[in-house]
Design an enzyme around this catalytic site. Structure first.
Site, PDB file in Angstrom:
ATOM      1  N   LYS A  20     -57.983  26.584 -64.607  1.00 36.23           N
ATOM      2  CA  LYS A  20     -57.344  25.843 -63.504  1.00 36.23           C
ATOM      3  C   LYS A  20     -58.323  25.697 -62.341  1.00 36.23           C
ATOM      4  CE  LYS A  20     -55.394  30.212 -61.930  1.00 36.23           C
ATOM      5  NZ  LYS A  20     -54.207  31.090 -61.981  1.00 36.23           N
ATOM      6  N   MET A  30     -71.130  22.160 -40.132  1.00 42.28           N
ATOM      7  CA  MET A  30     -70.648  21.342 -41.249  1.00 42.28           C
ATOM      8  C   MET A  30     -71.707  21.179 -42.334  1.00 42.28           C
ATOM      9  SD  MET A  30     -69.067  17.495 -41.234  1.00 42.28           S
ATOM     10  CE  MET A  30     -67.749  17.859 -40.098  1.00 42.28           C
ATOM     11  N   TYR A  66     -73.586  26.544 -32.706  1.00 39.99           N
ATOM     12  CA  TYR A  66     -72.389  26.190 -31.931  1.00 39.99           C
ATOM     13  C   TYR A  66     -71.792  27.422 -31.268  1.00 39.99           C
ATOM     14  CZ  TYR A  66     -72.046  21.488 -33.912  1.00 39.99           C
ATOM     15  OH  TYR A  66     -72.262  20.192 -34.254  1.00 39.99           O
ATOM     16  N   ARG A 118     -42.585  35.789 -57.621  1.00 38.86           N
ATOM     17  CA  ARG A 118     -43.088  34.465 -57.298  1.00 38.86           C
ATOM     18  C   ARG A 118     -42.436  33.480 -58.266  1.00 38.86           C
ATOM     19  NH1 ARG A 118     -49.464  33.217 -57.846  1.00 38.86           N
ATOM     20  NH2 ARG A 118     -48.838  33.554 -60.005  1.00 38.86           N
TER      21      ARG A 118
HETATM   22  C1  LIG Z   1     -54.750  32.243 -62.655  1.00 39.16           C
HETATM   23  C2  LIG Z   1     -53.953  32.989 -63.668  1.00 39.16           C
HETATM   24  C3  LIG Z   1     -54.568  33.902 -64.537  1.00 39.16           C
HETATM   25  C4  LIG Z   1     -56.028  34.295 -64.437  1.00 39.16           C
HETATM   26  O1  LIG Z   1     -56.190  35.263 -63.418  1.00 39.16           O
HETATM   27  P1  LIG Z   1     -57.623  35.941 -63.152  1.00 39.16           P
HETATM   28  O2  LIG Z   1     -57.340  36.959 -62.122  1.00 39.16           O
HETATM   29  O3  LIG Z   1     -58.530  34.862 -62.647  1.00 39.16           O
HETATM   30  O4  LIG Z   1     -58.086  36.503 -64.432  1.00 39.16           O
HETATM   31  C5  LIG Z   1     -53.786  34.468 -65.536  1.00 39.16           C
HETATM   32  N1  LIG Z   1     -52.470  34.171 -65.654  1.00 39.16           N
HETATM   33  C6  LIG Z   1     -51.847  33.319 -64.811  1.00 39.16           C
HETATM   34  C7  LIG Z   1     -50.387  33.043 -64.994  1.00 39.16           C
HETATM   35  C8  LIG Z   1     -52.558  32.710 -63.795  1.00 39.16           C
HETATM   36  O5  LIG Z   1     -51.930  31.881 -62.957  1.00 39.16           O
END
Ligand SMILES: *Cc1c(COP(=O)(O)O)cnc(C)c1O
Length: 356
Positions: free
Chosen positions: A34, A299, A251, A127
Site C-alpha cells: 500500500k 522547500m 529561515y 479501529r
Molecule cells: C499496513 C498493514 C500491514 C503491514 O504492517 P507493517 O507494520 O508495515 O508490517 C499489515 N496488515 C494490515 C492490515 C495493514 O494495514
C-alpha cells in the site's frame, strides 16, 4: 545529478522477503505494498516480489494499478470496499476483500459476483473489525452469502513493536480463543508481530515495513535480522559557504553558529517530502562521512554543517537515509516513524532502480 535521488535496491527487496520466509517458513506471505509500496513504487516493487503469495493494498486504485500492469497474484483490499460500484470492480478484477463492518456484509449480500473474503476481527485495536460479541452474527450472515467464495479470518495488532507485551499477548489470545475450532485460514502478523511473536506466524503473514529493510523496532533490530535498506535518499550539495560565529542560517534564523563554520546547502527540502519538522542535529552522510543538518528545512534545500567533513564541496553527495544511515535513526529527529519518512518522498524525487 543536481536533484534529489531515491535509489531503490531491488536485490535488497528480494533479500528481505527471504528474511520473512526464514522467520515464517510455514506461512504464506501477503506482501504489503500500500501507499505506493511505502514510497518505493508499487508496480516495480510487486514485480520484484513476485515470489510472494499475494499483495496487500489499502485502496481499490492501488489494486487496479497492479492489475493494470498484468499482475495476476492474489491482491487483498485491506480496507475492503465502500459501495456497490467498488464491489463490482473488485469482483471483476478478482480482488480479495477485507470485510470489517456490517455495512460491508450488507454490500456482499446484495452483490452479484463471487469474491474471496478476509473477515477482520477487532481484538483490541478498536479501529476496524468485528468485536468479539459481533463475530458470530457476522460469520452467520457471511456463511449465507452466495457471493462469498472463501473465507479467512484476520486481526491486526495495535502495539506489537512496543516493549510492553501485555496488549499484544491479550490480542493474540483473544484471536486464538475466538477462532479456535473454526476451519478457516488465519492471519495476525504485521512486521512487528512476525518478528516478536512467533505464535502469530499462522497461515498468512502480512509484512510491510520489513520488506523495505526497515524494522519497526529500530535499527538494531533491522541489523540483527539482516534486513537491507531498500531506499537510499540522496541529494547533492549545490553550494558551500562560510558563516562566522554568531551568524544564523536559513529561515527564521533558528540556528546560530557557535563557531566559524562551513555550511553545505543540499538540494532537497520539504517540497520533496523531507519533513520541514526535521530538527537541527538530524544526521546525514556527506560523501559517506557523518554530518548534521542545521536550521530550518526549506522547500528546496537544507543546510548541513560540513565544518568537519573533509573534502565537502559542491557536488558532494548527501545521504538523507538508506545505506549507511538507517531511516530508523533519522525519524525521531522529525518526531515521526520510519514509515512516514519513506512514504512521503514524492514525485519530485527522481527514482533510480538498481539490482544489488
Ligand atoms: C499496513 C498493514 C500491514 C503491514 O504492517 P507493517 O507494520 O508495515 O508490517 C499489515 N496488515 C494490515 C492490515 C495493514 O494495514
Amino acid at each position: 545529478m543536481s536533484a534529489p535521488l531515491a535509489t531503490i535496491d531491488h536485490a535488497a527487496l528480494r533479500h528481505n522477503l527471504g528474511v520473512v520466509r526464514r522467520l515464517a517458513p510455514r506461512s504464506r506471505v501477503l506482501a504489503i505494498v500500500k501507499a505506493d509500496a511505502y514510497g518505493h513504487g508499487i508496480v516495480s516493487t510487486a514485480r520484484t516480489l513476485a515470489d510472494a503469495d499475494g499483495y496487500g493494498v489499502a485502496r481499490l486504485s492501488e489494486a487496479l494499478a497492479l492489475r493494470g500492469c498484468g499482475i495476476r497474484h492474489r491482491i487483498v483490499l485491506l480496507e475492503g470496499v465502500t459501495d456497490a460500484e467498488q464491489l463490482r470492480a473488485a469482483a471483476e478484477h478478482n480482488l480479495d476483500l477485507v470485510v470489517h463492518s456490517f455495512e460491508q456484509v450488507t454490500l456482499l449480500e446484495r452483490g452479484q459476483r463471487a469474491c474471496e473474503v478476509w473477515l477482520k476481527v477487532d481484538t483490541g485495536m478498536n479501529r476496524l473489525g468485528f468485536r468479539s460479541e459481533e463475530l458470530g452474527a457476522a460469520l452467520e450472515r457471511i456463511a449465507r452469502c452466495s457471493t462469498v467464495r472463501s473465507l479467512r479470518l484476520m486481526t491486526h495488532l495495535a502495539a506489537a513493536e512496543e516493549a510492553d507485551r501485555t496488549s499484544s499477548v491479550r490480542q493474540i489470545e483473544t484471536f486464538q480463543r475466538l477462532t479456535a475450532g473454526l476451519a478457516f485460514e488465519r492471519s495476525i502478523a504485521n512486521s512487528a508481530g512476525l518478528i516478536r511473536y512467533p505464535e502469530t506466524r499462522l497461515d498468512w503473514v502480512r509484512p510491510g515495513l520489513m520488506l523495505y529493510g526497515i524494522s519497526p523496532m529500530g535499527e538494531d533490530s533491522a541489523r540483527d535480522l539482516g534486513l537491507r535498506p531498500v531506499m537510499t535518499l540522496t541529494a547533492p550539495l549545490i553550494a558551500v559557504r562560510y558563516v562566522k560565529a554568531g551568524e544564523t542560517v536559513g529561515y527564521g534564523g533558528i540556528w546560530r553558529a557557535e563557531q566559524d563554520s562551513r555550511i553545505g546547502i543540499a538540494a532537497i527540502g520539504y517540497g520533496d517530502g523531507y519533513p520541514r519538522g526535521m530538527r537541527s542535529g538530524a544526521p546525514v552522510l556527506v560523501d559517506g562521512q557523518p554530518a548534521r543538518i542545521v536550521g530550518r528545512v526549506s522547500m528546496d534545500t537544507i543546510a548541513v554543517d560540513v565544518t568537519h567533513v573533509h573534502g565537502a564541496r559542491v557536488g558532494s553527495q548527501v545521504t538523507l537515509w538508506g545505506r549507511g544511515l538507517p531511516v530508523e535513526r533519522v525519524a525521531p529527529f522529525a518526531d515521526t516513524i520510519a514509515y512516514e519518512l519513506v512514504c512521503r518522498v514524492n514525485e519530485r524525487v527522481t527514482v533510480a532502480r538498481v539490482d544489488g
